[in-house]
Design an enzyme around this catalytic site. Sequence first.
Site, mmCIF file in Angstrom:
data_model
loop_
_atom_site.group_PDB
_atom_site.id
_atom_site.type_symbol
_atom_site.label_atom_id
_atom_site.label_comp_id
_atom_site.label_asym_id
_atom_site.label_seq_id
_atom_site.Cartn_x
_atom_site.Cartn_y
_atom_site.Cartn_z
ATOM 1 C CD GLN A 85 3.675 5.605 2.768
ATOM 2 O OE1 GLN A 85 2.711 5.046 2.283
ATOM 3 N NE2 GLN A 85 4.736 4.952 3.234
ATOM 4 C CG HIS A 140 0.092 0.767 7.329
ATOM 5 N ND1 HIS A 140 1.123 0.239 8.078
ATOM 6 C CD2 HIS A 140 0.686 1.662 6.489
ATOM 7 C CE1 HIS A 140 2.266 0.804 7.716
ATOM 8 N NE2 HIS A 140 2.042 1.660 6.742
ATOM 9 C CD GLU A 141 -0.886 2.254 2.927
ATOM 10 O OE1 GLU A 141 -0.448 3.417 2.811
ATOM 11 O OE2 GLU A 141 -0.139 1.286 3.143
ATOM 12 N N GLY A 192 0.840 -1.181 0.000
ATOM 13 C CA GLY A 192 0.000 0.000 0.000
ATOM 14 C C GLY A 192 0.880 1.237 0.000
ATOM 15 C CB CYS A 221 5.910 1.797 7.106
ATOM 16 S SG CYS A 221 5.340 3.347 6.388
ATOM 17 C CG LEU A 222 7.148 1.059 0.926
ATOM 18 C CD1 LEU A 222 6.544 1.421 -0.425
ATOM 19 C CD2 LEU A 222 8.261 0.041 0.762
ATOM 20 C CG HIS A 243 0.833 6.397 5.814
ATOM 21 N ND1 HIS A 243 1.986 6.841 6.422
ATOM 22 C CD2 HIS A 243 1.073 5.106 5.481
ATOM 23 C CE1 HIS A 243 2.880 5.858 6.452
ATOM 24 N NE2 HIS A 243 2.351 4.794 5.889
#
Length: 177
Positions: A54, A144-145, A49, A102-103, A148
Amino acid sequence: MSILKIARLGHPVLRKLAEPLSDQELRSDRMRQFIDDMIETMMEYDGVGLAADQVHVSKQITVLEVADNPRYPEKPKVPLTVLVNPKITPLTEEFEEDWEGCLSIPDMRGKVPRYKTVKVQALDRHGAQVEFVAVGFHARVIQHEWDHLNGKVYLDRMRDFSSLSFLGEFARYWLAK
Ligand code: NI
């Protein structure tokens, strides 16, 4: 299409509230291109995702897909989905703990509690309303997204940091258990 630069933890954009998109904005060529770039960026880095903030754009857009992913093997598949201006409603009080990465927080994993089942209401990339129920890992990725977009990262959701691990140590000491 192009691969976008990912903001890492510490960049203020990750802590801002993302702005909702207007219908007109969503339909613009620029935004179509940006969403394609988000998808390409997620795939390039083997993410499941990605939220727009991000990649330094503080707008309420997330993309997700779980296919055969080397960062998350053995996870149930989720088709490629674009969620614009999403609203998430928990459908249960029940939490499940599982690993997340997480990226924007490279090379780490930690155990995070998430609602097991959530209702998702959003627009798709064409501006059509979508509504569905997500369960388990699918619900986890969406939460999670969504976090963000609200200026939060998974570390904020951890009950404690005792499981927080670098990838090498995660594979060595936790995966086998
Ligand atoms: Ni993330």
